[in-house]
Design a protein around this motif. Sequence first.
Motif, PDB file in Angstrom:
ATOM      1  N   ARG A 241      -0.243   3.350  -2.950  1.00 10.53           N
ATOM      2  CA  ARG A 241      -1.676   3.574  -3.139  1.00 10.53           C
ATOM      3  C   ARG A 241      -2.020   5.034  -2.943  1.00 10.53           C
ATOM      4  NH1 ARG A 241      -5.188  -0.984  -2.483  1.00 10.53           N
ATOM      5  NH2 ARG A 241      -6.887   0.516  -2.262  1.00 10.53           N
ATOM      6  N   ARG A 242      -3.038   5.508  -3.669  1.00 12.32           N
ATOM      7  CA  ARG A 242      -3.428   6.913  -3.588  1.00 12.32           C
ATOM      8  C   ARG A 242      -4.167   7.238  -2.290  1.00 12.32           C
ATOM      9  NH1 ARG A 242      -0.080   6.594  -6.831  1.00 12.32           N
ATOM     10  NH2 ARG A 242      -0.333   6.613  -9.092  1.00 12.32           N
ATOM     11  N   ASP A 243      -4.634   6.215  -1.566  1.00 10.03           N
ATOM     12  CA  ASP A 243      -5.387   6.469  -0.328  1.00 10.03           C
ATOM     13  C   ASP A 243      -4.523   7.118   0.733  1.00 10.03           C
ATOM     14  OD1 ASP A 243      -8.073   4.825  -0.749  1.00 10.03           O
ATOM     15  OD2 ASP A 243      -6.421   3.640  -1.526  1.00 10.03           O
TER      16      ASP A 243
ATOM     17  N   TYR B 296       0.792  -1.232   0.000  1.00 14.74           N
ATOM     18  CA  TYR B 296       0.000   0.000   0.000  1.00 14.74           C
ATOM     19  C   TYR B 296       0.824   1.283   0.000  1.00 14.74           C
ATOM     20  CZ  TYR B 296      -3.842  -3.139   0.975  1.00 14.74           C
ATOM     21  OH  TYR B 296      -4.768  -4.145   0.888  1.00 14.74           O
TER      22      TYR B 296
ATOM     23  N   ARG C  60       4.175   1.709 -10.265  1.00 18.52           N
ATOM     24  CA  ARG C  60       3.375   2.091  -9.099  1.00 18.52           C
ATOM     25  C   ARG C  60       3.767   3.462  -8.561  1.00 18.52           C
ATOM     26  NH1 ARG C  60       4.108  -3.403  -7.456  1.00 18.52           N
ATOM     27  NH2 ARG C  60       5.669  -2.766  -5.904  1.00 18.52           N
TER      28      ARG C  60
END
Length: 588
Positions: A377-379, A374, A442
């Motif tokens: 990840r954009r979160d 993660y 990524r």
Amino acid sequence: MDFSAGLTFTLLVLVLLLLVFSRIAADMVLMAAMGVLIIAKVLTPAEALVGFSNPGVITIAAFYVIAAGLKETGAVRWIGQLLLGLPERERQSLLRVIVPSSVLSAFMNNTAVVAMFMPAVQDWARRINIPVSKLLLPLSYAAILGGTCTLIGTSTNLVVDGLLQAETGLMLGMFDLAWVGVPVLLIAGGLIILLAPLLLPDRKGLVEQLETAREYVVELVVSPFGPIVGKTITQAGLRQLTYGYLVDIRRRGLLLTAVSPDVVLEADDVLVFIGAPESAHELRGIRGLVPQHGDFETLDIAIQERCLVEAVIGPEFFGLGQTIRESRFRGRFRAAILSVCRQGQRLDGKIGDVRLQVGDTLLMEASDDFVSQYRSRRDFLLVSALNESTPPDFAKAPFAIGTLLMMVLVSAVGLLSILEASILAAGVMLASRCVSVSRARRNVDLSVLIVIASSFALGAAMVKTGNARMIAEGLLFFDGVTPWQALILMYLITVLFTELITNNAAAVLMFPVAMALANQLGVNYMPFVVAVMFAASASFITPLGYQTNLMVYGPGGYQFTDYARLGIPLSITVAVVSLTLIPQVWPF
């Protein structure tokens, strides 16, 4: 004002309002605006999509790959360990943070620099016994200031240079901005060293608040069918725990505090423990205790397979405004949130009822592969394990640094353009396995690239419909406005936009206004273009204007006002120095 001009102006206002007040992702807002301009025939598809072929945008994409290579080889961490050392005084420690981070930010993405320096600075602060809140915000500011020194130091510079090439055919050199950027860095950096010890709080980050991530809250329920119903705390084995202690019992809506060891347990009692991470595993070994809300997926992970992870929630996190329970966080990420830090304070109450906000720092218990899964990840803006377990490939760090230096050299002497040099360097990073193709992919932040490229359409529409000229005429609201006064006014408006929306969007929207303003005054456009570059990067007053500011928000234990306390004098200083030097280097 004809239909096209009216639509473009309305769309501009709507985009600004959505970026400031809504939770809709910036790339979605600007892509929608681009679509409206195409459908309404304000722009042709070729005109609207020109940003996706702009050299500045492609250069930024290549730099994400280069930064990934430096990160995976541990090059930045290696440099940081060499330069941080063991200072004796707080201002010495600030100097040792500012120098390497600003120098590196001049040649690579400043977000990557902050992300890689943060864990090292946090650990270093604990070793030299200096509050991390005194160092992390200066780290972010130093990265921003360092990025203004070269053309490749920040994406904003590359974007404006790409617009300048498309508009005039003129291309800035690698170190053209250094005539202003270096004095700005030296003076503003000195101000940070002088004022940070006085103005920044002596506050702990999340990890320090939880005693170096060794203490958190665990809630368990007494099972109605378990063997400890009807037993006292002592008889149930809950009195002499190795890694934690019982603080409260919630029973039928009542809260029992300062629990006596002779209290008899009843079915469905909620027991609240405070302890080290190992206490979760220890408590799961007691028959009759079950996790509240069925939160067993993480607690069942063996100690050797678990790790604590710190993550800062970003603006694109899927569950903003939802409670942790509503977001189904555990099921989505297979991680249990143990504690939430907001504005430097651990949030009390039921963890499942906490509503998640941008900048919240989560302390989570997760499997040991959570970080690798993660981190990109954009979160999350930042994901780091508190106990780093996967060492970087330090053997390739010198090669990665050499590749970066070679890229700077060949572009500085004019052998290759910055675009060509960056593409070549990215290819070398991949070919040498400094970074794998999958990790490089990524690390390319597609949402940022879309924001930049799609905002070109709105800028082009402002020029084509005459809105840029109209806004420029509006800035010259009385006769006799001098070029220097107009420069100050445009700089201040750009800074305001940067604090409210993204720095790249502010730069793209203000560029056509800068060109039109210079045209209206009949003077050289370069001072106005360079002013847009510096103003769009001068985000120091709020945590929202620049991504690095938001990254340090939770880990540094900061509150919103902490940014203004140091950021206002810093922003004024940068403005004064920039506006004094720009007309000297690029005369009107």
